[in-house]
Design a protein around this motif. Structure first.
Motif, mmCIF file in Angstrom:
data_model
loop_
_atom_site.group_PDB
_atom_site.id
_atom_site.type_symbol
_atom_site.label_atom_id
_atom_site.label_comp_id
_atom_site.label_asym_id
_atom_site.label_seq_id
_atom_site.Cartn_x
_atom_site.Cartn_y
_atom_site.Cartn_z
ATOM 1 N N LEU A 37 0.131 39.117 13.917
ATOM 2 C CA LEU A 37 0.603 40.171 12.931
ATOM 3 C C LEU A 37 2.046 39.989 12.842
ATOM 4 O O LEU A 37 2.834 40.192 13.746
ATOM 5 C CB LEU A 37 0.110 41.500 13.263
ATOM 6 C CG LEU A 37 0.192 42.553 12.374
ATOM 7 C CD1 LEU A 37 -0.547 43.856 12.550
ATOM 8 C CD2 LEU A 37 1.547 43.207 11.822
ATOM 9 N N ILE A 188 -4.027 49.873 9.003
ATOM 10 C CA ILE A 188 -3.921 48.496 9.081
ATOM 11 C C ILE A 188 -4.050 47.761 10.489
ATOM 12 O O ILE A 188 -4.476 46.654 10.483
ATOM 13 C CB ILE A 188 -2.226 48.335 8.650
ATOM 14 C CG1 ILE A 188 -2.196 48.558 7.279
ATOM 15 C CG2 ILE A 188 -1.826 46.754 8.718
ATOM 16 C CD1 ILE A 188 -0.867 48.725 6.367
ATOM 17 N N HIS A 192 -6.509 44.974 11.464
ATOM 18 C CA HIS A 192 -5.995 43.637 12.135
ATOM 19 C C HIS A 192 -7.113 43.543 13.487
ATOM 20 O O HIS A 192 -7.237 42.146 13.869
ATOM 21 C CB HIS A 192 -4.637 43.673 12.615
ATOM 22 C CG HIS A 192 -3.959 42.536 13.495
ATOM 23 N ND1 HIS A 192 -3.589 42.694 14.550
ATOM 24 C CD2 HIS A 192 -4.090 41.188 13.003
ATOM 25 C CE1 HIS A 192 -3.195 41.371 14.890
ATOM 26 N NE2 HIS A 192 -3.421 40.679 13.933
ATOM 27 N N VAL A 199 -2.187 38.929 9.610
ATOM 28 C CA VAL A 199 -1.397 39.856 8.671
ATOM 29 C C VAL A 199 -0.065 39.502 8.568
ATOM 30 O O VAL A 199 0.651 39.531 9.739
ATOM 31 C CB VAL A 199 -1.735 41.341 9.015
ATOM 32 C CG1 VAL A 199 -1.145 42.357 8.305
ATOM 33 C CG2 VAL A 199 -3.287 41.497 9.139
#
Ligand code: ADP
Length: 289
Positions: A37, A188, A192, A199
């Motif tokens: 991420l 989010i 993830h 991401v």
């Protein structure tokens, strides 16, 4: 770990050959591993949006390459549309792109274009709605009857429903109230964690980035300024300030205390972490039990 995206000497120029020519991305090279991420930060105009738009083939680099799973995304220009299913992009204020009669149809739009039909499509829509916290009863409503936060989530669900290998979100929480921001950010994080895919999150909120990112990519004046673990990047508060960025407030307070000679780490990222660090320090010093 395997590399999912590799950028090689990537550049982009707006208005090439005109008096308004502007090099918006200048010679950026970096690699992103599957499942990371990545937070993307930088002053307005530093090139963040231009950079991410090159990653899903929306705009074509003036120079350099974008490799997705080791292959140049422009290798077959006619197939560039397929790249957009694999690298999903949520633009700023995506709710303005909702246009179908129902939320369901809007979420299904991209996935149907990708070729999903029947039960497979239905499941993709419902899972995406669930990931973004949209209640099933909202699916049959018109997108125009939703609240601002719900519209935003519907638009994000439309991209998630395509099940992209890489999800790029450009300022996903901009303009939402604190509760809406918090909710969307935790969705989010969940997405993830559960999907384990890559991401990329562009944000002006250093607090959000500090909370969620594994690594942070810093753009400055069209160039890559820094790419490192989040803690490392925010340990460089002075350098970030010089390019018009700041570290999270809590990181700054802790750095100021450390500068006073208090024994604290140089990069504390969240309020919870600050609380733990300070309580153990005070306990150690016998100030609290
Ligand atoms: P950021 O996302 O960091 O705000 P952008 O990628 O939008 O940065 O912009 C980088 C630079 O490119 C800025 O100088 C901006 O003015 C310029 N730029 C962005 N979009 C366009 C465009 N469509 N036409 C001309 N210049 C643009």
């Amino acid at each position: 770990m395997s590399t999912v995206l590799e950028l090689k000497n990537l550049s982009f120029v707006y208005g090439a050959g005109t008096p308004f020519e502007k090099k918006a991305v200048d010679d950026v090279s970096l690699s992103i591993e599957q499942g990371e991420l990545i937070g993307i930060i930088g002053h307005t105009g530093s090139g963040k949006s231009t950079l991410v738009q090159m990653l899903n083939g929306l705009i074509k680099p003036a120079q350099g390459q974008v490799l997705l799973d080791g292959r140049d995304i422009w290798e077959q220009p006619k197939k560039i549309r397929d790249i957009r299913f694999r690298v999903g992009m949520v633009f700023q204020y995506p709710e303005y792109q909702l246009f179908e009669e129902t939320v369901y149809k809007d979420i299904a739009f991209g996935a149907a274009n990708k070729g999903l039909t029947g039960d497979e499509l239905d499941q993709a829509v419902r899972r995406a709605a669930d990931f973004t916290g949209l209640r099933p009863e909202l699916l049959e409503k018109s997108p125009f009857d939703l609240s601002g936060g719900e519209k935003r989530r519907a638009a994000i669900a439309g991209v998630i429903a395509m099940d992209p290998e890489v999800l790029i979100l450009d300022e996903p929480t901009a303009g939402l109230d604190p509760m809406g921001r918090e909710l969307l950010l935790s969705q989010i994080i969940n997405y993830h964690k559960e999907k384990g895919n890559t991401v990329l999150l562009v944000s002006h909120s250093m607090e959000d980035i500090a909370r969620v990112a594994d690594r942070v990519l810093v753009m400055n004046r069209s160039r890559l300024f820094m790419l490192d673990r989040t803690r490392e990047v925010f340990a460089h508060g002075d350098e970030l300030e010089k390019i018009g960025l700041r570290v999270p407030q809590v990181t700054k307070i802790m750095q100021a205390l450390r500068a006073q000679g208090i024994d604290l780490p140089d990069s504390v990222l969240t309020v919870d972490e600050a609380f733990d660090t300070l309580s153990s320090l005070l306990k150690r010093e016998g100030k609290i039990w």
